[in-house]
Write a protein that holds these residues in place. Structure first.
Motif: not given
Length: 456
Positions: A87-114
């Motif tokens: 997900s390019l959006i997740i990679r943008i958040m990792e680069a700009t919002a300090n989203l950790s790789p560990e939390a990325a998958q959980s955030v991605f799954a929930t965001q996609s479900e929303v």
């Protein structure tokens, strides 16, 4: 030395709560970026198509393809096999919002479900809006014609597709039946949006198409249930089929009859209320209740929303409600069409991949059956002056309904890679072919009549 055990015990709880709150913030951020991508894609695609005289809904679908799994990867979903790193959006958040790789998958799954849930809400609101713009009396008048179109539109492609795959391509019966079942679907959302855009929703042809598409959904649900049962157990559960048929009939007839009794009470309630949004919010409550009832009895929620629109369209609040629903639809409906496009994987069209080559040949067969099997439905009607080709073309798009069949078949293990790819290609082709073709078949006869009636 005093040791406070309570601090020791509450620290993990506090840390977990803080982590959950942080993830919630990232999910919100991801949803916001996804909405920006969806709305930008829908408006740019819609504007471009409108300027070249194509239906804007086609632009929304194409915009979804561009930002989805086939191109930019801005909007991708776990159901397609994508991970957070895709997900390019997740990679943008990792680069700009300090989203950790560990939390990325959980955030991605929930965001996609929303986003997926918002898209489902979008198609519910779309069908409610379409119901408001439809004429129940006209739908009842064209009911027998719609029933003929729906029945032929299910039986013809299912029989031809299944038989062809078994006897021409030597595919096993269960995968062949699954592929044949996918050919029965009709995307009422896509067709209804195009009909509304070209001003043909209230025409006789438009009402026949909508009525037939609604019946198609009911028949399609029954076919899907039967085929899914067959793939799991090897035998058809007759009781389940009977239950679905009875549920569909009782729901549609009961909702309309009961709704006619309730609608005067609803009008009286609205007239007695003094707060802002009284008309829109009470109408949406009614639509969501019927959609909920349809969903819990294993029908499609969109059928409940459509029935609610039909019922409220018979009240004197119809015009006012139509105007108030438009901005809500403008917010939610693009999510549905862009998500359909975003979930479309064009890599199945690549002949360089060996597993796709067999699928390409099967896909050509399925596309032919998909088009012919629906186009002939219009020619089963004998009404003079009816644009029969327009009725048939209106039944062509499979859209998200066809993808549901493919998804269920793939998840059950009943479909091979090549057969699954062929079904997806058929869905892609019919979904993108129908909107411009529908506009052409409605426009050309009218132009010819105008030319013939104009003075020399």
């Amino acid at each position: 030395m005093n040791f406070d055990l309570s601090l020791f015990l509450t620290f993990p709880i506090a840390a977990a709560t803080e982590t959950a709150a942080e993830e919630s913030t990232f999910v919100l951020a991801g949803v916001l970026l996804s909405l920006v991508a969806v709305y930008a894609a829908s408006k740019i695609g819609g504007e471009l198509c409108a300027r070249i005289n194509l239906p804007p809904v086609l632009g929304e679908l194409v915009g979804g393809v561009i930002i989805g799994i086939s191109a930019l990867h801005l909007l991708v979903f776990p159901a397609s096999g994508a991970a957070a790193g895709d997900s390019l959006i997740i990679r943008i958040m990792e680069a700009t919002a300090n989203l950790s790789p560990e939390a990325a998958q959980s955030v991605f799954a929930t965001q996609s479900e929303v986003i997926s849930l918002l898209a489902e809400l979008g198609v519910i609101i779309l069908l409610f809006e379409i119901g408001l713009e439809s004429d129940l009396a006209e739908l009842i008048r064209v009911g027998p014609q719609a029933a003929v179109v729906a029945t032929v539109g299910v039986v013809a492609p299912f029989a031809a597709g299944t038989a062809g795959l078994i006897f021409l391509f030597h595919i096993a019966p269960i995968p062949a039946i699954f592929a044949g079942a996918a050919l029965t679907a009709t995307s009422i959302g896509i067709t209804a949006k195009v009909l509304a855009e070209i001003g043909q929703l209230s025409s006789t042809e438009g009402q026949i198409i909508i009525g037939a598409a609604v019946l198609d959904d009911i028949l399609g649900i029954i076919v899907l249930a039967v085929v899914a049962s067959l793939s799991k157990t090897g035998e058809i559960e007759i009781t389940n089929v009977i239950y679905l048929i009875i549920s569909a009939a009782v729901f549609l007839v009961g909702a309309i009859l009961l709704g006619r009794l309730i609608s005067p009470l609803w009008v009286g309630l609205v007239n007695s209320m003094k707060t802002r949004g009284k008309l829109l919010l009470t109408a949406l409550c009614f639509a969501f209740i019927l959609a909920y009832i349809a969903a819990v009895i294993h029908l499609e929620a969109i059928l409940g929303a459509f029935a609610a629109g039909l019922i409220l369209a018979e009240t004197d609040k119809r015009r006012e409600l139509e105007e108030q629903v438009v901005p809500v639809a403008d917010i939610f409906v693009p999510l549905f069409f862009v998500c359909v496009g975003a979930k479309t994987d064009l890599s199945v069209l690549n002949p360089a991949i060996p597993s796709n080559r067999e699928g390409l040949i099967i896909a050509l067969f399925l596309i032919g059956v998909a088009i012919v099997g629906k186009v002939i439905t219009g020619f089963t009607l004998w009404q003079p002056g009816l644009k029969k080709l327009a009725v048939g073309v209106g039944m062509i798009p499979r859209g998200e309904v066809g993808l549901v069949f493919a998804g269920v078949g793939s998840a059950s293990g009943a479909l091979s890679e090549s057969t699954n790819a062929a079904i997806i290609m058929m869905v892609i082709f019919t979904t993108f072919l129908a909107p411009p073709l529908l506009r052409v078949v409605f426009k050309e006869p009218a132009t010819a009549v105008e030319s013939a009636s104009s003075p020399d």
